[in-house]
Design an enzyme around this catalytic site. Structure first.
Site, PDB file in Angstrom:
ATOM      1  N   TYR A 268      19.336  14.065  51.505  1.00  0.00           N
ATOM      2  CA  TYR A 268      20.509  14.874  51.247  1.00  0.00           C
ATOM      3  C   TYR A 268      19.931  16.114  50.484  1.00  0.00           C
ATOM      4  O   TYR A 268      19.365  15.923  49.215  1.00  0.00           O
ATOM      5  CB  TYR A 268      21.881  14.421  50.526  1.00  0.00           C
ATOM      6  CG  TYR A 268      22.910  15.111  50.650  1.00  0.00           C
ATOM      7  CD1 TYR A 268      23.037  16.468  50.750  1.00  0.00           C
ATOM      8  CD2 TYR A 268      24.232  14.714  50.195  1.00  0.00           C
ATOM      9  CE1 TYR A 268      24.269  17.226  50.706  1.00  0.00           C
ATOM     10  CE2 TYR A 268      25.493  15.161  50.446  1.00  0.00           C
ATOM     11  CZ  TYR A 268      25.514  16.449  50.488  1.00  0.00           C
ATOM     12  OH  TYR A 268      26.496  17.408  50.706  1.00  0.00           O
ATOM     13  N   CYS A 269      19.939  17.323  50.901  1.00  0.00           N
ATOM     14  CA  CYS A 269      19.319  18.717  50.125  1.00  0.00           C
ATOM     15  C   CYS A 269      18.085  18.455  49.689  1.00  0.00           C
ATOM     16  O   CYS A 269      17.052  18.296  50.430  1.00  0.00           O
ATOM     17  CB  CYS A 269      20.541  18.905  49.129  1.00  0.00           C
ATOM     18  SG  CYS A 269      20.333  20.384  48.213  1.00  0.00           S
ATOM     19  N   VAL A 270      17.816  18.501  48.542  1.00  0.00           N
ATOM     20  CA  VAL A 270      16.528  18.439  47.894  1.00  0.00           C
ATOM     21  C   VAL A 270      15.986  17.045  48.113  1.00  0.00           C
ATOM     22  O   VAL A 270      14.695  17.194  48.130  1.00  0.00           O
ATOM     23  CB  VAL A 270      16.432  18.838  46.199  1.00  0.00           C
ATOM     24  CG1 VAL A 270      17.586  17.870  45.543  1.00  0.00           C
ATOM     25  CG2 VAL A 270      15.291  18.780  45.723  1.00  0.00           C
TER      26      VAL A 270
END
Length: 582
Positions: free
Chosen positions: A315-317
């Site tokens: 998720y994301c980074v």
């Protein structure tokens, strides 16, 4: 272009003994409004013309825009001086603005304030768009700064120009301002803006309640194994990597919103990595450590369940890091350890990474380094940055409601999570912003390496499921799409309605939003959208069908599939200790 003077053919009033007879007529008021405005315009133009030419200040194009501003200003005043139904028709109503939805904003005085603000804001933003001769990146930064200023100067943010605050102050005899001051002082004390009632939610009580056990703890992460909810489970387990910028329980909010609980109920054996919030002991932690941790978690689960491979979610980074992890495994001929990789709003190409890029120029990076004297960045700084990206909703809305109107905070699980900040290792954080956001090195084969292994995303052939949010302001859909030009294995891209959080946390039971798919393939996001099929509701079932096709047969949910029953003992109940560390 200067405004034209209104017609003034009416005779002057007879100033007799009747005071009403001495009042100027409507035509005279319009005339003198125009005269005073035109005189002010002429003086400003003369003063600006006497200065050396400065682009954006007094160049010919800017002076012409200044004429437009004065014309619009005079027209606005004249509309308010003209009785309803007289003269020219009023301009078309602008799109609805939630800040001005109260009926009080339609009263003449406050309507004038509102329309003046809208006009000034429009001219300021159009002025930025019209500036020429500067770098596109600088222009975007200027527009972001101007929009931030425009949002801050809204009349809704000041007690003497907000009719709702005035009425509330009269009604409560000032109690609203006293209560609002208490809210503001409490926020100043904690160094963070409050968005929701902090006493309603508690991790482990009504948030992050999916049953499970911590089965491994390192200096960087805890590994949580969730208890199966079905008699049989898919053979291939799932390991989730959340962003360490926030707490993992964004995927395990209240039970009805929990992605983890839902996935377990579908028959998946789910493991969650819970990252440790940084302190001074983590001052030397780098991106290599997070990639190494992801590989360690994958290998731990493979050994624990005796399976050849695992599914992964980033998720994301953590999705960006998962891409690097896959590149390392591919370079080391170990790609078979990961059966599939799912990316929630994750970027690998940061050329068009959205508004966060406004915070990664050299000067701001130097300033950021000074905020981390002990080797870690206080999570409140990151929270303030993310709030600023949506300042109208996440800053000024709360200034108005909770500081000026003195309202109580409404309970909201997502906003509780949003305010539950996590500290970041400063060395890693600075290199991440520099290498990825500023220099965009991840998409240059060999430009970055992990523990001496060069990264080349084009070597990644792992089946991938890529989700983007159509209104995402943190990882724009156009930026997320770029991963399709990097990986060379089978890939499914879906575009979800809403943004960075609600676009992901959208359980089927709520029946909200929609998602788009395109089975015919596309060379760009625009082409994808043009040929896409829209499906109402959550995209989670689409992902489940994709993951189930790659998960093998179902097996009994016993032995090591039960947390603590395998080679790794249960250390403590989920959600663990690290999620509570401040």
């Amino acid at each position: 272009m200067a405004a034209s003077a209104p017609d003034t053919d009416a005779p002057a009033p007879d100033a007799g003994s009747d005071p009403a007879a001495a009042m100027p007529s409507l035509e005279e008021m319009q005339h003198w409004t125009w005269v005073m405005g035109r005189m002010q315009q002429m003086m400003m133009q003369q003063g600006l013309a006497a200065l050396p030419t400065v682009p954006g200040i007094n160049d010919p194009a800017t002076l012409e825009r200044l004429d437009d501003f004065w014309t619009d200003s005079l027209n606005l005043w004249q509309r308010f001086l003209t009785p309803a139904g007289d003269g020219e028709a009023a301009p078309a109503s602008p799109p609805p603005d939630r800040r001005f939805r109260a009926d009080a904003w339609r009263e003449p005085a406050f309507d004038m304030i509102r329309q003046s603000y809208v006009m000034i804001a429009d001219h300021m933003l159009r002025g930025v768009d019209a500036v020429e001769g500067i770098d596109p990146k600088q222009k975007e930064q200027l527009r972001f700064a101007t929009q931030t200023l425009v949002d801050a100067m809204s009349p809704t943010n000041f007690p003497w120009t907000n009719p709702e605050v005035i009425a509330r102050t009269v009604e409560t005899r000032g109690e609203n301002l006293m209560k609002g001051l208490q809210h503001m002082m409490a926020d100043m004390g904690r160094g963070q803006l409050t968005h929701t009632d902090g006493n309603v939610f508690e991790v482990g009580r009504n948030l992050a309640t999916t049953p499970g056990q911590v089965v491994k703890r390192t200096e960087l992460y805890e590994l949580i194994q969730y208890a199966p909810a079905t008699e049989t489970v898919f053979a291939t387990p799932l390991v989730i990597f959340p962003p360490w910028i926030n707490r993992f329980y964004i995927l395990d909010l209240t039970p009805e919103k929990s992605f983890i609980r839902w996935a377990v109920e579908q028959g998946l054996t789910v493991f969650m990595v819970s990252w440790r919030s940084a302190d001074a002991s983590m001052k030397d932690v780098t991106w290599d450590d997070y990639v190494r941790a992801q590989i360690d978690a994958v290998e731990t689960v493979r050994a624990l369940l005796d399976v050849p491979s695992v599914h992964t979610i980033g998720y994301c980074v953590a999705g960006t890091t998962l891409a690097a992890t896959l590149a390392v495994l591919a370079a080391q001929d170990r790609a078979e350890a990961v059966a599939s990789a799912t990316f929630f709003t994750a970027q690998v190409d940061f050329a068009d990474a959205g508004d966060l890029k406004h915070f990664v120029d050299d000067e701001q990076l130097k300033m950021l380094a000074t905020l981390s004297p002990e080797g870690f960045l206080d999570g409140r700084y990151m929270a303030a940055t993310f709030n600023l990206l949506r300042g109208r909703d996440l800053i000024w809305n709360y200034v108005t409601n909770n500081y000026l109107l003195g309202k109580d905070y409404a309970p909201f699980d997502l906003l509780h999570w949003n305010g539950d900040t996590t500290n970041l290792p400063s060395k890693w954080h600075l290199s991440y912003l520099t290498d990825l956001y500023r220099d965009n090195l991840l998409v240059r084969p060999g430009a970055l390496s992990i523990d001496g292994t060069p990264l080349d995303l084009t070597r990644v052939t792992t089946p991938a499921y890529v989700q983007a949010g159509r209104e995402d302001h943190i990882a724009p859909a156009e930026s997320v799409w770029k991963v399709t030009g990097q990986f060379t294995g089978p890939l499914r891209f879906i575009l979800a309605g809403s943004g960075h959080i609600a676009g992901v946390v959208n359980p089927p039971s709520l029946g909200k939003y929609q998602y788009w798919t395109n089975e015919s393939g596309a060379g760009s996001l625009a082409e994808f959208i043009a040929g896409a099929t829209e499906t109402k509701g959550s995209w989670w079932p689409d992902w489940l069908a994709w993951i189930a096709a790659r998960s093998g047969e179902r097996i009994a949910a016993d032995g090591a599939r039960q947390p603590g029953e395998g080679a790794l003992p249960a250390l403590c109940p989920a959600p663990g200790d690290y999620v509570r560390t401040r």
